[in-house]
Design a protein around this motif. Structure first.
Motif, PDB file in Angstrom:
ATOM      1  N   ARG A 197       0.810  -1.208   0.000  1.00 35.20           N
ATOM      2  CA  ARG A 197       0.000   0.000   0.000  1.00 35.20           C
ATOM      3  C   ARG A 197       0.852   1.269   0.000  1.00 35.20           C
ATOM      4  O   ARG A 197       0.373   2.336  -0.387  1.00 35.20           O
ATOM      5  CB  ARG A 197      -0.938   0.007   1.209  1.00 35.20           C
ATOM      6  N   ARG A 198       2.091   1.146   0.415  1.00 35.66           N
ATOM      7  CA  ARG A 198       2.978   2.308   0.461  1.00 35.66           C
ATOM      8  C   ARG A 198       3.693   2.556  -0.854  1.00 35.66           C
ATOM      9  O   ARG A 198       4.422   3.534  -0.994  1.00 35.66           O
ATOM     10  CB  ARG A 198       4.015   2.131   1.573  1.00 35.66           C
ATOM     11  N   TYR A 199       3.490   1.653  -1.825  1.00 32.64           N
ATOM     12  CA  TYR A 199       4.217   1.738  -3.091  1.00 32.64           C
ATOM     13  C   TYR A 199       3.277   1.919  -4.278  1.00 32.64           C
ATOM     14  O   TYR A 199       2.186   1.344  -4.317  1.00 32.64           O
ATOM     15  CB  TYR A 199       5.032   0.455  -3.346  1.00 32.64           C
ATOM     16  N   ASP A 200       3.723   2.678  -5.258  1.00 33.24           N
ATOM     17  CA  ASP A 200       3.084   2.642  -6.573  1.00 33.24           C
ATOM     18  C   ASP A 200       3.486   1.325  -7.239  1.00 33.24           C
ATOM     19  O   ASP A 200       4.558   0.771  -6.937  1.00 33.24           O
ATOM     20  CB  ASP A 200       3.569   3.828  -7.418  1.00 33.24           C
ATOM     21  N   PRO A 201       2.689   0.802  -8.171  1.00 30.53           N
ATOM     22  CA  PRO A 201       3.052  -0.449  -8.835  1.00 30.53           C
ATOM     23  C   PRO A 201       4.446  -0.449  -9.459  1.00 30.53           C
ATOM     24  O   PRO A 201       5.112  -1.488  -9.473  1.00 30.53           O
ATOM     25  CB  PRO A 201       1.967  -0.608  -9.901  1.00 30.53           C
ATOM     26  N   PHE A 202       4.930   0.707  -9.948  1.00 29.68           N
ATOM     27  CA  PHE A 202       6.254   0.685 -10.582  1.00 29.68           C
ATOM     28  C   PHE A 202       7.340   0.314  -9.575  1.00 29.68           C
ATOM     29  O   PHE A 202       8.333  -0.329  -9.929  1.00 29.68           O
ATOM     30  CB  PHE A 202       6.555   2.023 -11.277  1.00 29.68           C
ATOM     31  N   THR A 203       7.157   0.684  -8.318  1.00 26.63           N
ATOM     32  CA  THR A 203       8.112   0.310  -7.279  1.00 26.63           C
ATOM     33  C   THR A 203       7.952  -1.156  -6.898  1.00 26.63           C
ATOM     34  O   THR A 203       8.938  -1.876  -6.715  1.00 26.63           O
ATOM     35  CB  THR A 203       7.934   1.201  -6.036  1.00 26.63           C
ATOM     36  N   SER A 204       6.715  -1.605  -6.800  1.00 31.19           N
ATOM     37  CA  SER A 204       6.472  -3.020  -6.491  1.00 31.19           C
ATOM     38  C   SER A 204       7.068  -3.913  -7.571  1.00 31.19           C
ATOM     39  O   SER A 204       7.693  -4.946  -7.265  1.00 31.19           O
ATOM     40  CB  SER A 204       4.963  -3.283  -6.367  1.00 31.19           C
ATOM     41  N   TYR A 205       6.885  -3.536  -8.828  1.00 32.55           N
ATOM     42  CA  TYR A 205       7.455  -4.321  -9.926  1.00 32.55           C
ATOM     43  C   TYR A 205       8.978  -4.389  -9.802  1.00 32.55           C
ATOM     44  O   TYR A 205       9.592  -5.438 -10.042  1.00 32.55           O
ATOM     45  CB  TYR A 205       7.080  -3.707 -11.279  1.00 32.55           C
ATOM     46  N   ALA A 206       9.577  -3.273  -9.437  1.00 33.75           N
ATOM     47  CA  ALA A 206      11.032  -3.239  -9.270  1.00 33.75           C
ATOM     48  C   ALA A 206      11.469  -4.221  -8.195  1.00 33.75           C
ATOM     49  O   ALA A 206      12.433  -4.986  -8.376  1.00 33.75           O
ATOM     50  CB  ALA A 206      11.482  -1.822  -8.917  1.00 33.75           C
ATOM     51  N   ASN A 223      28.569  -1.121   1.903  1.00 34.87           N
ATOM     52  CA  ASN A 223      28.938   0.270   1.635  1.00 34.87           C
ATOM     53  C   ASN A 223      29.474   0.443   0.218  1.00 34.87           C
ATOM     54  O   ASN A 223      29.570   1.566  -0.281  1.00 34.87           O
ATOM     55  CB  ASN A 223      30.007   0.746   2.628  1.00 34.87           C
ATOM     56  N   ARG A 224      29.810  -0.685  -0.432  1.00 36.89           N
ATOM     57  CA  ARG A 224      30.362  -0.660  -1.785  1.00 36.89           C
ATOM     58  C   ARG A 224      29.369  -1.210  -2.811  1.00 36.89           C
ATOM     59  O   ARG A 224      29.731  -1.517  -3.929  1.00 36.89           O
ATOM     60  CB  ARG A 224      31.650  -1.502  -1.831  1.00 36.89           C
ATOM     61  N   ILE A 225      28.104  -1.325  -2.387  1.00 38.46           N
ATOM     62  CA  ILE A 225      27.072  -1.845  -3.293  1.00 38.46           C
ATOM     63  C   ILE A 225      25.995  -0.773  -3.459  1.00 38.46           C
ATOM     64  O   ILE A 225      25.476  -0.242  -2.471  1.00 38.46           O
ATOM     65  CB  ILE A 225      26.442  -3.136  -2.744  1.00 38.46           C
ATOM     66  N   GLY A 226      25.662  -0.447  -4.706  1.00 34.86           N
ATOM     67  CA  GLY A 226      24.716   0.626  -4.973  1.00 34.86           C
ATOM     68  C   GLY A 226      23.510   0.179  -5.769  1.00 34.86           C
ATOM     69  O   GLY A 226      23.380  -0.982  -6.160  1.00 34.86           O
ATOM     70  N   VAL A 227      22.623   1.139  -5.996  1.00 32.81           N
ATOM     71  CA  VAL A 227      21.424   0.911  -6.808  1.00 32.81           C
ATOM     72  C   VAL A 227      21.272   2.081  -7.774  1.00 32.81           C
ATOM     73  O   VAL A 227      21.213   3.238  -7.356  1.00 32.81           O
ATOM     74  CB  VAL A 227      20.148   0.821  -5.933  1.00 32.81           C
ATOM     75  N   ILE A 228      21.248   1.788  -9.054  1.00 34.37           N
ATOM     76  CA  ILE A 228      20.971   2.794 -10.071  1.00 34.37           C
ATOM     77  C   ILE A 228      19.800   2.277 -10.895  1.00 34.37           C
ATOM     78  O   ILE A 228      19.945   1.349 -11.682  1.00 34.37           O
ATOM     79  CB  ILE A 228      22.200   3.081 -10.957  1.00 34.37           C
ATOM     80  N   TRP A 229      18.642   2.866 -10.668  1.00 34.82           N
ATOM     81  CA  TRP A 229      17.391   2.340 -11.235  1.00 34.82           C
ATOM     82  C   TRP A 229      16.772   3.367 -12.180  1.00 34.82           C
ATOM     83  O   TRP A 229      17.039   4.562 -12.072  1.00 34.82           O
ATOM     84  CB  TRP A 229      16.410   1.999 -10.110  1.00 34.82           C
ATOM     85  N   GLY A 230      15.945   2.896 -13.090  1.00 36.08           N
ATOM     86  CA  GLY A 230      15.319   3.800 -14.038  1.00 36.08           C
ATOM     87  C   GLY A 230      13.811   3.654 -14.107  1.00 36.08           C
ATOM     88  O   GLY A 230      13.276   2.550 -13.984  1.00 36.08           O
ATOM     89  N   SER A 231      13.125   4.784 -14.275  1.00 35.00           N
ATOM     90  CA  SER A 231      11.685   4.786 -14.567  1.00 35.00           C
ATOM     91  C   SER A 231      11.362   6.083 -15.278  1.00 35.00           C
ATOM     92  O   SER A 231      11.714   7.165 -14.800  1.00 35.00           O
ATOM     93  CB  SER A 231      10.847   4.665 -13.294  1.00 35.00           C
ATOM     94  N   ASP A 260      12.442   8.532  -8.222  1.00 30.65           N
ATOM     95  CA  ASP A 260      13.640   7.992  -7.585  1.00 30.65           C
ATOM     96  C   ASP A 260      13.335   7.042  -6.435  1.00 30.65           C
ATOM     97  O   ASP A 260      14.246   6.436  -5.868  1.00 30.65           O
ATOM     98  CB  ASP A 260      14.503   9.130  -7.039  1.00 30.65           C
ATOM     99  N   ILE A 261      12.057   6.909  -6.069  1.00 33.80           N
ATOM    100  CA  ILE A 261      11.730   6.169  -4.858  1.00 33.80           C
ATOM    101  C   ILE A 261      12.037   4.678  -4.985  1.00 33.80           C
ATOM    102  O   ILE A 261      12.359   4.012  -3.981  1.00 33.80           O
ATOM    103  CB  ILE A 261      10.250   6.391  -4.452  1.00 33.80           C
ATOM    104  N   ALA A 262      11.957   4.106  -6.166  1.00 34.38           N
ATOM    105  CA  ALA A 262      12.246   2.674  -6.316  1.00 34.38           C
ATOM    106  C   ALA A 262      13.699   2.373  -5.940  1.00 34.38           C
ATOM    107  O   ALA A 262      13.975   1.416  -5.211  1.00 34.38           O
ATOM    108  CB  ALA A 262      11.962   2.226  -7.743  1.00 34.38           C
ATOM    109  N   PRO A 318      26.449   4.114  -4.282  1.00 30.74           N
ATOM    110  CA  PRO A 318      25.774   5.107  -5.132  1.00 30.74           C
ATOM    111  C   PRO A 318      24.306   4.736  -5.331  1.00 30.74           C
ATOM    112  O   PRO A 318      23.980   3.576  -5.608  1.00 30.74           O
ATOM    113  CB  PRO A 318      26.549   5.040  -6.446  1.00 30.74           C
ATOM    114  N   ASN A 319      23.426   5.725  -5.186  1.00 32.31           N
ATOM    115  CA  ASN A 319      22.002   5.444  -5.274  1.00 32.31           C
ATOM    116  C   ASN A 319      21.291   6.606  -5.945  1.00 32.31           C
ATOM    117  O   ASN A 319      21.241   7.709  -5.418  1.00 32.31           O
ATOM    118  CB  ASN A 319      21.418   5.218  -3.869  1.00 32.31           C
ATOM    119  N   PHE A 320      20.754   6.353  -7.146  1.00 37.81           N
ATOM    120  CA  PHE A 320      19.993   7.388  -7.831  1.00 37.81           C
ATOM    121  C   PHE A 320      19.173   6.777  -8.955  1.00 37.81           C
ATOM    122  O   PHE A 320      19.276   5.577  -9.240  1.00 37.81           O
ATOM    123  CB  PHE A 320      20.905   8.501  -8.363  1.00 37.81           C
ATOM    124  N   THR A 321      18.376   7.626  -9.589  1.00 39.84           N
ATOM    125  CA  THR A 321      17.502   7.198 -10.678  1.00 39.84           C
ATOM    126  C   THR A 321      17.808   7.989 -11.940  1.00 39.84           C
ATOM    127  O   THR A 321      18.046   9.189 -11.876  1.00 39.84           O
ATOM    128  CB  THR A 321      16.023   7.390 -10.285  1.00 39.84           C
TER     129      THR A 321
END
Length: 414
Positions: free
Chosen positions: A67-76, A97-105, A140-142, A155-158
């Protein structure tokens, strides 16, 4: 520069809710198009899309959390979870500390935004927005939620570059690892655009097919009767890491990322350059970075959305790069999955990688009458998948605003 490899993948698509089913149905030439079930399409020009099939989010994420997520985040989250399970990745044994997330939507929480605004209009002028409204809609929330869920502090960004978005994310992940900024990055993209605003908006721009009488054949790249793209939804996740890091933890290496090119058409708000100028620049830059020639590429996963002008401009750019390369195989997998917009690059990167793993080129379906000028120039892999050696695969993605992103994947050799 460090070598960058792919060690895990996950997929949630209109033709398969996991990596295995997606690749199996892609090779089989299965269409994911069907009448839209999410809303009443009576007044819409386009009444079909490539929705997820037999997908129960509750099997993956508790309702109280979803309920806290839009479907695009749930799919991710679903695609990432599969990738981590497939790769047997245990973060307790790694330096997070050396593992990041770079996601796109490309669209972020468009479903949430649409629903909240419709409710606001219906319920009068008193604003009664969901307290999670803003966190659910921002693109960027996903990436943020993925990092929170797994405790990843790198590193963490969209990235957002329209339909080139998740290829751009993959290339950013590739570069951050090459530069030594991270040892591992979870990357890819997700999109949930099959909404009244998404379909209505693209209808207004005359980008969608209106072949309502036969949805399964509506996406027909390169065909003389193509009339627009078919919208899709879902997510694709890839785990990239440095070769040294992957080997040190004993990972199974799937493929290598060897080059990428980003450019711009600098031409039109929504249309591609007639001669594919940006696409040409993106492909040539990717080849330069990979330190290979055009002749080394065995397969190109085309952007090819099935729009009248877009397909032709991409073919023109392909001719500039490859000439009359009779041994080059190309295909347009959007003919099966539809166009996942910002997530297209992720699932098409996965298709390209699997082509190098299995030495199989997935088909282009629904194309029966190829544009005469291009009918005999390239192997379009029409109708059926093709077994052939694939050492290098290239994936093209282009987006509104003239954004260009091309990635090259290589069969892994230690």
């Amino acid at each position: 520069m460090k070598r960058v490899v792919i060690t895990a993948m996950g997929a949630l698509t209109p033709i398969g809710n996991n990596l295995e089913d997606y690749w199996t149905n892609l090779k089989a030439g299965k269409s994911g198009a069907a009448p839209i079930t999410r809303f009443d399409t009576e007044k819409f020009k386009t009444k079909f899309a490539c929705e997820l099939k037999d997908f129960d989010l509750g099997e993956f994420i508790p309702k109280s959390e979803a309920r806290r997520y839009d479907p695009f985040t749930s799919y991710a989250l679903v695609a990432v979870n599969e990738a981590l399970e497939n790769g047997k990745i245990d973060f307790d044994k790694l330096d997070t500390n050396r593992i990041g997330v770079i996601w796109g939507s490309g669209n972020g929480g468009i479903q949430t935004f649409t629903e909240e605004m419709v409710d606001y209009v219906k319920n009068g002028e008193t604003p009664r927005f969901n307290p999670f409204f803003i966190p659910k809609i921002i693109a960027d929330i996903a990436s943020g939620i993925i990092s929170i869920k797994y405790g990843l502090r790198g590193p963490n960004f969209t990235t957002i570059s329209a339909c080139a978005t998740s290829t751009t994310a993959i290339l950013d992940a590739f570069n951050h690892i090459r530069w030594g900024k991270a040892d591992m990055i979870i990357t890819g993209g997700s999109e949930a655009p099959i909404t009244i605003a998404g379909v209505g908006g693209f209808n207004a721009s005359r980008a969608l097919s209106t072949r309502n009488d036969d949805p399964t054949t509506a996406s027909r790249p390169f065909d003389t009767s193509r009339d627009g793209f078919v919208m899709g939804e879902g997510a694709g996740a890839l785990v990239l890491e440095s070769l040294e890091h992957a080997q040190a933890r004993g990972a199974d290496i799937i493929a290598e990322v060897v080059g990428g090119g980003m450019a711009a058409d600098a031409y039109h708000l929504t249309g591609t350059h007639p001669d594919g100028e940006g696409a040409y620049l993106g492909m040539t830059e990717a080849l330069r970075e990979a330190e290979i020639s055009a002749n080394d590429i065995d397969y190109v996963n085309m952007h090819a959305t099935s729009t009248p002008m877009g397909d032709i401009s991409e073919l023109k750019s392909l001719e500039r790069v490859f000439g009359n390369a009779t041994d080059l195989s190309i295909s347009a997998t959007k003919s099966m999955t539809g166009h996942l917009l910002g997530a297209a690059g992720a699932i098409e990167a996965i298709a390209s990688v699997m082509a190098t793993v299995d030495d199989i080129v997935p088909p282009t379906i629904n194309t029966s009458e190829v544009e005469p000028e291009w009918a005999d120039k390239y192997d379009l892999t029409l109708g059926e998948a093709k077994s052939r050696k694939v050492d290098y695969a290239m994936s093209n993605t282009f987006g509104f605003g003239g954004h260009i992103a091309t990635a090259i994947f290589k069969k892994f050799k230690a």
